[in-house]
Design a protein around this motif. Sequence first.
Motif, PDB file in Angstrom:
ATOM      1  N   GLU A 185       0.785  -1.274  -0.096  1.00 19.21           N
ATOM      2  CA  GLU A 185      -0.011   0.011  -0.124  1.00 19.21           C
ATOM      3  C   GLU A 185       0.961   1.349   0.077  1.00 19.21           C
ATOM      4  OE1 GLU A 185      -2.107  -0.345   3.659  1.00 19.21           O
ATOM      5  OE2 GLU A 185      -2.116  -2.593   3.220  1.00 19.21           O
ATOM      6  N   ASP A 186       0.500   2.109  -0.116  1.00 16.89           N
ATOM      7  CA  ASP A 186       1.057   3.620  -0.359  1.00 16.89           C
ATOM      8  C   ASP A 186       1.378   3.863   1.041  1.00 16.89           C
ATOM      9  OD1 ASP A 186       2.406   5.443  -1.124  1.00 16.89           O
ATOM     10  OD2 ASP A 186       0.678   6.356  -2.369  1.00 16.89           O
ATOM     11  N   THR A 187       2.493   3.778   1.323  1.00 14.59           N
ATOM     12  CA  THR A 187       2.731   4.123   2.777  1.00 14.59           C
ATOM     13  C   THR A 187       3.959   5.218   3.142  1.00 14.59           C
ATOM     14  OG1 THR A 187       4.445   2.264   2.637  1.00 14.59           O
ATOM     15  CG2 THR A 187       2.252   1.956   4.040  1.00 14.59           C
ATOM     16  N   GLY A 188       3.660   6.080   2.473  1.00 15.72           N
ATOM     17  CA  GLY A 188       4.488   7.559   2.295  1.00 15.72           C
ATOM     18  C   GLY A 188       5.656   7.313   1.187  1.00 15.72           C
ATOM     19  N   PRO A 189       6.684   8.338   1.508  1.00 13.92           N
ATOM     20  CA  PRO A 189       7.611   8.344   0.467  1.00 13.92           C
ATOM     21  C   PRO A 189       8.503   6.852   0.136  1.00 13.92           C
ATOM     22  CG  PRO A 189       8.311   9.632   2.600  1.00 13.92           C
ATOM     23  CD  PRO A 189       7.004   8.991   2.630  1.00 13.92           C
ATOM     24  N   ARG A 190       8.794   7.041  -1.202  1.00 20.24           N
ATOM     25  CA  ARG A 190       9.542   5.718  -1.738  1.00 20.24           C
ATOM     26  C   ARG A 190      10.930   6.058  -1.977  1.00 20.24           C
ATOM     27  NH1 ARG A 190       6.070   1.652  -3.689  1.00 20.24           N
ATOM     28  NH2 ARG A 190       4.027   2.173  -3.130  1.00 20.24           N
ATOM     29  N   ILE A 191      11.872   5.291  -2.028  1.00 18.71           N
ATOM     30  CA  ILE A 191      13.065   5.477  -2.726  1.00 18.71           C
ATOM     31  C   ILE A 191      13.148   4.845  -4.000  1.00 18.71           C
ATOM     32  CG2 ILE A 191      14.579   5.833  -0.719  1.00 18.71           C
ATOM     33  CD1 ILE A 191      15.014   2.740  -0.829  1.00 18.71           C
ATOM     34  N   ARG A 192      13.683   5.465  -5.152  1.00 22.04           N
ATOM     35  CA  ARG A 192      13.693   5.013  -6.503  1.00 22.04           C
ATOM     36  C   ARG A 192      14.962   5.123  -6.910  1.00 22.04           C
ATOM     37  NH1 ARG A 192       8.325   4.557  -8.058  1.00 22.04           N
ATOM     38  NH2 ARG A 192       6.834   5.864  -7.084  1.00 22.04           N
ATOM     39  N   SER A 208      15.885   0.252  -4.006  1.00 27.32           N
ATOM     40  CA  SER A 208      15.604   1.415  -4.558  1.00 27.32           C
ATOM     41  C   SER A 208      14.987   0.916  -6.158  1.00 27.32           C
ATOM     42  CB  SER A 208      16.507   2.455  -4.791  1.00 27.32           C
ATOM     43  OG  SER A 208      17.807   2.085  -5.597  1.00 27.32           O
ATOM     44  N   ALA A 209      15.788  -0.295  -6.425  1.00 25.37           N
ATOM     45  CA  ALA A 209      15.551  -0.698  -7.917  1.00 25.37           C
ATOM     46  C   ALA A 209      14.042  -1.175  -7.637  1.00 25.37           C
ATOM     47  CB  ALA A 209      16.241  -1.682  -8.125  1.00 25.37           C
ATOM     48  N   ASP A 210      13.471  -1.288  -6.585  1.00 26.57           N
ATOM     49  CA  ASP A 210      11.970  -1.904  -6.562  1.00 26.57           C
ATOM     50  C   ASP A 210      11.198  -0.772  -5.927  1.00 26.57           C
ATOM     51  OD1 ASP A 210      12.934  -4.688  -7.343  1.00 26.57           O
ATOM     52  OD2 ASP A 210      13.792  -4.704  -5.147  1.00 26.57           O
ATOM     53  N   SER A 211      11.368   0.511  -5.900  1.00 27.41           N
ATOM     54  CA  SER A 211      10.797   1.621  -5.465  1.00 27.41           C
ATOM     55  C   SER A 211      10.108   1.156  -4.032  1.00 27.41           C
ATOM     56  CB  SER A 211       9.817   2.277  -6.376  1.00 27.41           C
ATOM     57  OG  SER A 211       9.020   1.318  -7.157  1.00 27.41           O
ATOM     58  N   LEU A 212      10.958   1.060  -3.273  1.00 24.70           N
ATOM     59  CA  LEU A 212      10.242   0.719  -2.030  1.00 24.70           C
ATOM     60  C   LEU A 212       9.840   1.892  -1.022  1.00 24.70           C
ATOM     61  CD1 LEU A 212      10.168  -2.202  -0.316  1.00 24.70           C
ATOM     62  CD2 LEU A 212      12.275  -1.320   0.786  1.00 24.70           C
ATOM     63  N   PRO A 213       8.907   1.716  -0.386  1.00 24.86           N
ATOM     64  CA  PRO A 213       8.718   3.118   0.599  1.00 24.86           C
ATOM     65  C   PRO A 213       9.356   2.788   1.732  1.00 24.86           C
ATOM     66  CG  PRO A 213       6.595   1.729   0.108  1.00 24.86           C
ATOM     67  CD  PRO A 213       7.722   0.904  -0.509  1.00 24.86           C
ATOM     68  N   ILE A 214       9.814   4.114   1.983  1.00 27.16           N
ATOM     69  CA  ILE A 214      11.088   4.176   3.037  1.00 27.16           C
ATOM     70  C   ILE A 214      10.598   3.229   4.501  1.00 27.16           C
ATOM     71  CG2 ILE A 214      12.274   5.701   4.523  1.00 27.16           C
ATOM     72  CD1 ILE A 214      12.209   7.636   2.541  1.00 27.16           C
ATOM     73  N   GLU A 215       9.219   3.552   4.793  1.00 29.64           N
ATOM     74  CA  GLU A 215       8.756   2.795   5.896  1.00 29.64           C
ATOM     75  C   GLU A 215       8.982   1.096   5.904  1.00 29.64           C
ATOM     76  OE1 GLU A 215       8.397   3.747   9.105  1.00 29.64           O
ATOM     77  OE2 GLU A 215       8.982   5.756   7.950  1.00 29.64           O
TER      78      GLU A 215
END
Length: 671
Positions: free
Chosen positions: A554-561, A623-630
């Motif tokens: 789910e969208d849990t805040g900022p992601r690293i990309r 980051s390659a998987d655009s993971l949310p920071i949380e």
Amino acid sequence: MRVILSSTPYVDYGSWLSESRVPRTIGYIPIGLLSLASVLRDQNHTVSLFRVSAFWEEHWLHEGPIGANYERAADAILIESPDLVGFSTEYYTFHHVAKIAAEIKRRSPRTVVILGGPQATATPEATLKLFPQFDLIVRGESEVTLLDLVDALESDRPLADVPGLCIRTDGTLVRTASRRLIDSLDTLPVPAFDLVPIAATDLVSIEAGRGCPFSCAFCSTNNFWHRRYRIKSPARLCDELEHLQQTYGVTNFSLIHDCLTANRREVVALCDEITRRQLAISWGCSSRTDTMDVELAELMAAAGFTNVYFGLESGDPDTQKAIKKNLDLDASFSLIRQLRARGVQVTTPFMVGFPGETYPAVKHTFSAINRALMEDVFLAQIFATAPYGDTPMLESYTGELSFSGHFIDVSQSASEVAIRDELMRENPSVFSGHFRYQTSGIGHLIEGADQFFPLMNEYRYTYTALNQLSDDPLYVFEKWSEWLRRSDRTNSKLASFRHYGTFEEFQAFLHHLIAFRSDESPFLTDLFDYENTRLRLTQGTSFRETHNPHLIGEDTGPRIRLAPAIVLKRYTHDILAIIEQMRRQDAPPSAVPFDGTIALAIRDGRLTVYQSTGFAAEVLAYSADSLPIEDLVYRVSSRQSVAGEDAVASIRANCLETITSLESTGLIHVD
Ligand code: B12
Ligand code: SF4
């Protein structure tokens, strides 16, 4: 008088190496013809330029006999009803020029058809004897001669009174008196640049001057210009540079001169003028390593000098003497290293197939080529020695030539190639460049060397590592030649052409060689993968960000990309350390274990490599998987079995710190 000057066609090497293997022609700026055109126009003659390459690029007929292409070119030239058509010549595509000229003469016998340029000048009598379609040849420097010739034709003056020609009179071939070289190149008008299309982003060649005072035995250009160094004055050259900059927005130049730095004083004066005028340009030139030093290079660099062409020719000290190049290779490489450290791009051509050359001598040359590659030259080139007309080398070995027939030409049928080859074989004085000198058991290393070097450069680390591990600088090239002979693939369209291999085949071949040696040097696999990735990146293939759907919750805040156009690799060997070892050139490379992630990116048009280990490597991979920071914090906390708000907060802080540091490199961003 209405005059058309025609450049030579130029067949593109690169197109041959592509999978399609359809040789294409490519255009260039024919500096000599632009100078002639300008001189003629100043005297009110009407001049057009016919660029064979540009015409064929658009109008080449792929099906049917090649003759139709000559006819088309002739028709296009004759549309303007010229009184005189002048062709430029170099040995490589001379046969095509002769065919177009024959079609012109057949259609319009009244049109005067003449030749000039290096090839015609080297063998004027033999050329006129073989090709009746040419009325005469203008020898050597031609600005004054051509004007004189046109005037003589218009006023019916005897051509025998025009110095600098080779003509037919009463059934015999006669060289008229020699023509003196022009004293000052500044007296020539600015070349007719308006006759060629020029875009602001082009690398534009302009003539700095003529003539090299050295006497390398294989070189035809020194005799052509009487070994007299001339250069346009700094003011005149800067005027030309400024004119091109202001008219077309061009900023990138090639200053054409056989050996610009042969006169240090002149080069210093030129650089001072460029600097004084604050011309925002970059430029390159041809030079010899023994006519440049770091002090001069720095002065040149301050005036926009960015790249240099240094003919090294041979890695064998005895050959250096025999060919009268006389370069000290250690001193040359030391200079190259210092230039590279200052960001100057260096290209180093080498040659194989000198008269009597032996296997050990060629080995020395290939060793020097490895050395050049490890000094990070832009391109190490290898050329089969072509016996050019009017060279001391050819004069000494005329009787010992054998026909080669190996060169990249435009597409044509097998029977047409057979006719072409017969013409060349039977006329060695006109087509000497297509012959080879007798050597000592190195025939298999000569043919194919020209076509091999682009492949070798692209895979320079894998190539050099394989050679070094085998303790044999010829290991890869000899195996590649064998591979090509065995695979014996022919292209159905171009069945008559020898197959020199494509990038894809070279890749498959290296893969095969590495598989053989992988026990001994497992890092080769990583090195090869690194070079493949670099190639794909620098050739502009766009890499999509990789998304692992399982990780995107789910969208849990900022992601690293991962930033765009970045490729991540996990290697078990430290590629950069291995390359560094190879650059030191003191021992074959050995494995350097590495546990981390390597990121390859194009930054400002250049490949940049980042290596990261530990937690940074882990974050990069996420980051390659655009993971949310949380999510990242959660994963790290769970992996470390951390509980409690304070402990998680500390992990979050650690994650954020690593993310900020990676963000500052531009590798990832947060959104
Ligand atoms: C820049 C350059 C290139 C450029 C542009 C080529 C061009 N033709 O302009 C590029 C990179 C494309 C190139 C490619 C090649 N090049 Co080159 N190149 C040169 C170089 C360094 C400068 C050419 C130049 O602009 N000179 C300055 C101008 C003013 O001189 P010019 O062109 O000779 O013209 C004068 C006279 O020759 C004469 N003239 C020329 N054409 C005509 C036509 C008529 C009708 C008349 C009357 C007079 C005339 O009048 C001009 C003014 O005085 C020369 C070396 C040299 N210094 O000349 C090699 C040189 C011409 N190249 C050479 C070779 C071998 C090649 C290649 C085959 C290399 C390869 N293996 O791919 C290809 C062939 C491509 C082709 N079809 O032209 C050889 C030719 C030797 C020979 N006997 O044929 C030379 C002499 C270098 C050498 N010593 O090896 N090249
Ligand atoms: S230094 Fe270069 S241009 Fe001069 S003679 Fe030697 S090869 Fe020719």
